[in-house]
Scaffold this active site. Structure first.
Site, PDB file in Angstrom:
ATOM      1  N   SER A  63      28.500  64.302 -47.980  1.00 34.60           N
ATOM      2  CA  SER A  63      29.779  64.569 -47.297  1.00 34.60           C
ATOM      3  C   SER A  63      30.845  63.510 -47.519  1.00 34.60           C
ATOM      4  O   SER A  63      32.012  63.742 -47.179  1.00 34.60           O
ATOM      5  CB  SER A  63      29.549  64.705 -45.798  1.00 34.60           C
ATOM      6  OG  SER A  63      29.195  66.017 -45.507  1.00 34.60           O
ATOM      7  N   LYS A  66      33.848  64.636 -49.291  1.00 34.20           N
ATOM      8  CA  LYS A  66      34.904  65.409 -48.611  1.00 34.20           C
ATOM      9  C   LYS A  66      36.205  64.603 -48.522  1.00 34.20           C
ATOM     10  O   LYS A  66      37.297  65.170 -48.530  1.00 34.20           O
ATOM     11  CB  LYS A  66      34.438  65.807 -47.203  1.00 34.20           C
ATOM     12  CG  LYS A  66      33.270  66.812 -47.219  1.00 34.20           C
ATOM     13  CD  LYS A  66      32.769  67.123 -45.816  1.00 34.20           C
ATOM     14  CE  LYS A  66      31.852  68.326 -45.756  1.00 34.20           C
ATOM     15  NZ  LYS A  66      30.436  68.122 -45.718  1.00 34.20           N
ATOM     16  N   TYR A 188      31.387  73.647 -53.981  1.00 38.08           N
ATOM     17  CA  TYR A 188      31.138  72.711 -52.874  1.00 38.08           C
ATOM     18  C   TYR A 188      29.814  71.953 -53.080  1.00 38.08           C
ATOM     19  O   TYR A 188      29.747  70.737 -52.882  1.00 38.08           O
ATOM     20  CB  TYR A 188      31.126  73.500 -51.559  1.00 38.08           C
ATOM     21  CG  TYR A 188      30.664  72.712 -50.367  1.00 38.08           C
ATOM     22  CD1 TYR A 188      31.534  71.879 -49.680  1.00 38.08           C
ATOM     23  CD2 TYR A 188      29.337  72.788 -49.926  1.00 38.08           C
ATOM     24  CE1 TYR A 188      31.100  71.131 -48.592  1.00 38.08           C
ATOM     25  CE2 TYR A 188      28.899  72.053 -48.839  1.00 38.08           C
ATOM     26  CZ  TYR A 188      29.782  71.229 -48.176  1.00 38.08           C
ATOM     27  OH  TYR A 188      29.335  70.494 -47.108  1.00 38.08           O
ATOM     28  N   TYR A 240      30.416  63.037 -37.837  1.00 33.40           N
ATOM     29  CA  TYR A 240      29.843  64.186 -37.149  1.00 33.40           C
ATOM     30  C   TYR A 240      30.178  64.096 -35.657  1.00 33.40           C
ATOM     31  O   TYR A 240      31.294  63.727 -35.318  1.00 33.40           O
ATOM     32  CB  TYR A 240      28.324  64.274 -37.401  1.00 33.40           C
ATOM     33  CG  TYR A 240      27.949  64.081 -38.854  1.00 33.40           C
ATOM     34  CD1 TYR A 240      28.426  64.952 -39.826  1.00 33.40           C
ATOM     35  CD2 TYR A 240      27.154  63.029 -39.269  1.00 33.40           C
ATOM     36  CE1 TYR A 240      28.100  64.784 -41.169  1.00 33.40           C
ATOM     37  CE2 TYR A 240      26.820  62.859 -40.610  1.00 33.40           C
ATOM     38  CZ  TYR A 240      27.303  63.741 -41.550  1.00 33.40           C
ATOM     39  OH  TYR A 240      26.993  63.577 -42.864  1.00 33.40           O
ATOM     40  N   VAL A 258      24.735  62.860 -45.475  1.00 35.51           N
ATOM     41  CA  VAL A 258      23.311  62.998 -45.166  1.00 35.51           C
ATOM     42  C   VAL A 258      22.408  62.382 -46.238  1.00 35.51           C
ATOM     43  O   VAL A 258      21.196  62.327 -46.061  1.00 35.51           O
ATOM     44  CB  VAL A 258      22.898  64.462 -44.899  1.00 35.51           C
ATOM     45  CG1 VAL A 258      23.528  64.991 -43.628  1.00 35.51           C
ATOM     46  CG2 VAL A 258      23.204  65.362 -46.077  1.00 35.51           C
TER      47      VAL A 258
HETATM   48  N1  GLU Z   1      25.988  69.117 -48.708  1.00 38.68           N
HETATM   49  C1  GLU Z   1      25.717  68.903 -47.335  1.00 38.68           C
HETATM   50  C2  GLU Z   1      25.842  70.181 -46.528  1.00 38.68           C
HETATM   51  O1  GLU Z   1      26.766  70.907 -46.659  1.00 38.68           O
HETATM   52  C3  GLU Z   1      26.604  67.816 -46.818  1.00 38.68           C
HETATM   53  C4  GLU Z   1      26.265  67.410 -45.431  1.00 38.68           C
HETATM   54  C5  GLU Z   1      26.676  66.020 -45.058  1.00 38.68           C
HETATM   55  O2  GLU Z   1      26.504  65.064 -45.820  1.00 38.68           O
HETATM   56  O3  GLU Z   1      27.182  65.904 -43.948  1.00 38.68           O
HETATM   57  O4  GLU Z   1      25.013  70.503 -45.759  1.00 38.68           O
END
Ligand code: GLU
Length: 304
Positions: A63, A66, A188, A240, A258
């Site tokens: 993530s 992002k 994605y 989060y 994650v």
């Molecule tokens: N590729 C992961 C998902 O979409 C990213 C989650 C993350 O790192 O928060 O579940």
């Protein structure tokens, strides 16, 4: 400031605490990592690099990507972007569907999965090769041309993407995603699979410590205002449903993934990246959170 000594102290103190956590397994490929890995890299806005532990091994940035996707789209769409995605913390897990119905398919912010899927949709509308565009951006800001996707991780996520597909179809039902959902999820998942070392990621995050100017080329990639606003979103939405706790204990804009990475900045001073794959129940690296808490506590300052 003697960052070398400070990082060494933080590193040893975190190790002595013997913190526990669990590796993310919902993307099976992420489970193939040595859970004892732990590294910290800090780079000052003068370019001095300080590293301790496993800072030269690639890990899945997940993530954290992002933030880079947002940094590509925001200067193009400018403030019109906020018609499609908000800037409020969600207070829910990263892959939650819960608020989307009440909020008419407009995700709370670009750093949770729903919001990132809208950003990926924007990328797909603007660029012919949207994901290569994000990868090239990361290569440029980190001054590291050989950064790449991990094919195995991307495929592993693709075969376990029911939740992300559900999010995308739901948003699409409100007209806020235009792409074909299968193609969107592929873009994605590749973006999330990008692998970097702590030092490479700290180089890339210098952009956000350096008012949006690429440290290595002096090119202004974001205006001062855009850079400030991306930092504000990281501060309020980057962890989060633990963003408040991170602001309280650490006080730096940042983003976790994650894969166990956390990248953060103290604007005007430094970028810092911590990696340890053991996660707490909110999905943030346990050692990473503690290391950054100790870092700003020992420094005696943060953005606050
Ligand atoms: N590729 C992961 C998902 O979409 C990213 C989650 C993350 O790192 O928060 O579940």
């Amino acid at each position: 400031m003697d960052y070398r000594h400070l990082l060494e102290e933080v590193y040893q103190e975190v190790l002595s605490l013997d913190l526990k956590g669990t590796i993310a397994t919902y993307i099976p490929e992420l489970a193939n990592v040595d859970e004892s890995k732990f590294g910290i890299s800090l780079i000052t806005t003068q370019g001095a690099v300080f590293s301790v532990g496993n800072t030269e091994e690639k890990f899945s940035i997940q993530s954290i990507s992002k933030v880079f996707a947002l940094a590509v789209v925001y200067p193009i769409l400018k403030e019109s972007l906020w018609e499609r995605v908000g800037v409020e913390p969600s207070g829910n897990p990263f892959n939650s569907l819960i608020r989307l119905e009440n909020e008419n398919g407009v995700p709370r912010n670009p750093l949770i999965n729903s919001g990132a899927l809208v950003i990926t949709d924007c990328l797909r509308e603007i660029f012919e090769n949207p994901i290569d565009t994000v990868l090239e951006f990361i290569r440029k800001v980190s001054n590291t041309p050989d950064i790449d996707y991990c094919e195995a991780t991307a495929q592993s996520e693709l075969t376990h993407s029911s939740r992300n597909k559900a999010l995308a179809y739901f948003i699409k039902s409100y007209g806020n995603i235009k792409s074909d959902v299968e193609e969107l999820i592929e873009s994605y998942s590749y973006q999330c699979s990008i692998e970097m070392t702590c030092t490479e990621l700290a180089r890339a995050f210098l952009l956000f410590a350096n008012t949006g100017v690429n440290f290595y080329t002096n090119e202004e990639l974001l205006t001062k205002s855009q850079s400030k606003r991306i930092n504000a979103i990281m501060q309020t939405c980057g962890f989060y449903d633990e963003a408040g706790d991170f602001a309280f204990k650490v006080g730096l804009p940042g983003k976790s993934g994650v894969g166990g990475g956390i990248a953060a900045v103290l604007p005007g001073k430094f970028s810092v990246v911590v990696w340890s794959p053991l996660l707490n129940e909110k999905g943030n690296s346990t050692k990473g959170m503690k290391a950054l808490e100790l870092l700003t506590t020992k420094l005696g300052y943060s953005v606050f």
